[in-house]
Design a protein around this motif. Structure first.
Motif, PDB file in Angstrom:
ATOM      1  N   TRP A 246       0.814  -1.209   0.000  1.00 49.25           N
ATOM      2  CA  TRP A 246       0.000   0.000   0.000  1.00 49.25           C
ATOM      3  C   TRP A 246       0.847   1.258   0.000  1.00 49.25           C
TER       4      TRP A 246
ATOM      5  N   GLY B  16       0.630   4.277  -2.720  1.00 42.51           N
ATOM      6  CA  GLY B  16       0.564   5.681  -2.308  1.00 42.51           C
ATOM      7  C   GLY B  16       1.565   6.543  -3.050  1.00 42.51           C
TER       8      GLY B  16
ATOM      9  N   TYR C 239      -4.652   5.521  -4.975  1.00 42.88           N
ATOM     10  CA  TYR C 239      -4.872   5.885  -3.568  1.00 42.88           C
ATOM     11  C   TYR C 239      -5.952   5.006  -2.943  1.00 42.88           C
TER      12      TYR C 239
ATOM     13  N   ALA D 247      -4.740   1.478  -2.402  1.00 43.60           N
ATOM     14  CA  ALA D 247      -3.911   1.402  -1.201  1.00 43.60           C
ATOM     15  C   ALA D 247      -4.785   1.367   0.044  1.00 43.60           C
TER      16      ALA D 247
ATOM     17  N   ALA E   7      -3.465  -0.469   5.929  1.00 48.79           N
ATOM     18  CA  ALA E   7      -3.105   0.888   5.515  1.00 48.79           C
ATOM     19  C   ALA E   7      -3.535   1.904   6.568  1.00 48.79           C
TER      20      ALA E   7
ATOM     21  N   LEU F 281      -0.670   7.402   4.599  1.00 52.56           N
ATOM     22  CA  LEU F 281      -0.991   7.549   3.174  1.00 52.56           C
ATOM     23  C   LEU F 281      -1.112   9.008   2.792  1.00 52.56           C
ATOM     24  N   SER F 282      -1.742   9.788   3.650  1.00 50.54           N
ATOM     25  CA  SER F 282      -1.910  11.205   3.388  1.00 50.54           C
ATOM     26  C   SER F 282      -0.561  11.905   3.271  1.00 50.54           C
TER      27      SER F 282
ATOM     28  N   LYS G 264       1.387  10.847  -0.001  1.00 48.44           N
ATOM     29  CA  LYS G 264       0.876  11.545  -1.190  1.00 48.44           C
ATOM     30  C   LYS G 264       1.535  12.905  -1.360  1.00 48.44           C
TER      31      LYS G 264
END
Length: 301
Positions: free
Chosen positions: A2, A6, A241, A244, A250, A255-256, A259
């Motif tokens: 994941w 990302g 996104y 993921a 995740a 993840l934020s 990005k």
């Protein structure tokens, strides 16, 4: 896996931001936004139509679309309303501010997501994550000092407030995505299709009052190659996104942040393409943002 998805999303978001800056330059913001969302919708609608005519092929290649309830449609509509508001504010800011100022402020989004992830989803941060996020916020303050050299006073410029509000709404949407993907078990393509559909309806209503009735505004609109590219690149970014986010392991806070590594494309390449000022000074806080993101990545090991 994941994390790599990302990073792919970050790549497409960076390219999307460059095209978006080109699309809004000297152009009417609302029709540009409608054009980009419509282009993305047409792109994914092609897969939707193909899945209806060739369902077995679609299922074998992983892009089948789900049948969803009216309640789920309502949840998706809420996301469309949040993101339509965020985009309207962000596009207005992007039109009037340098991309090397807008993008770093948008990079503060992970901080809002970080807080929400703790309060709503009980994601547990560690020391490196705390350091990484606060380093990103500190770097944003450094950018404000660079912005003043370009005549941009952060306390008095309404477009700065617009991009901050857009960032907060975008972060809220990111938290909401986890609910849509993991709790409602929506697959990426189903969410993308209906999200674009409802966003277009919302924008058509807004343009019905602010743009369509005015002939001089319609004449001022310029169709550019970058408008459809913005929509297509955004759909690609969202797909990776959401894929993921389908992974139960995740973490939305990480993840934020991952990005936001798209800042490399926006600040370095964007600064060269649009010939914006003070690129060297912006590299200092850029480094701080990248170190913050790196610490977050390290904390996931």
């Amino acid at each position: 896996m994941w994390i790599y998805l990302g990073l792919l999303a970050a790549l497409f978001i960076g390219l999307h931001n460059l095209c978006k800056k080109h699309a809004v330059q000297g152009n009417e913001v609302f029709p540009v936004l409608l054009g980009t969302v419509s282009s993305g919708f047409i792109f994914i609608a092609g897969f939707y139509i193909m899945s209806k005519f060739y369902p077995n092929y679609a299922a074998a290649n992983g892009y089948q679309f789900q049948s969803i309830s009216w309640q789920t449609h309502g949840f998706i509509f809420i996301k469309s309303a949040i993101m339509a508001s965020s985009w309207i504010l962000a596009y207005q800011a992007l039109k009037h501010l340098p991309i090397t100022i807008v993008t770093p402020i948008r990079s503060a989004g992970p901080f809002f997501t970080f807080i929400g992830a703790i309060l709503i989803y009980n994601e547990n941060p560690n020391a490196l994550q705390w350091i990484g996020f606060f380093l990103i916020i500190f770097s944003m303050l450094l950018y404000s000092r660079v912005g003043k050299k370009e005549g941009i006073h952060f306390k008095r410029n309404k477009y700065i407030f617009a991009i901050i509000a857009a960032t907060f709404l975008g972060a809220s949407s990111g938290l909401y995505d986890k609910f849509l993907i993991q709790s409602l078990e929506l697959n990426p393509q189903t969410l993308q299709f209906w999200f674009c559909f409802y966003t277009i309806l919302i924008l058509l209503v807004i343009l019905g009052f602010t743009w369509f009735p005015y002939k001089h505004k319609r004449k001022a609109f310029k169709m550019k190659w970058s408008i459809p590219m913005v929509g297509i690149l955004l759909q690609a970014a969202d797909y990776f996104y959401f894929k993921a986010l389908q992974d139960p392991e995740a973490l939305i806070m990480l993840l934020s942040a991952i990005k936001r590594s798209q800042i490399i494309i926006a600040v370095v390449i964007g600064g060269l393409v649009f010939k914006e000022k003070n690129k060297r000074q912006k590299l200092v806080p850029l480094t701080g943002v990248l170190i913050g993101v790196f610490l977050i990545l390290m904390s996931s090991d």
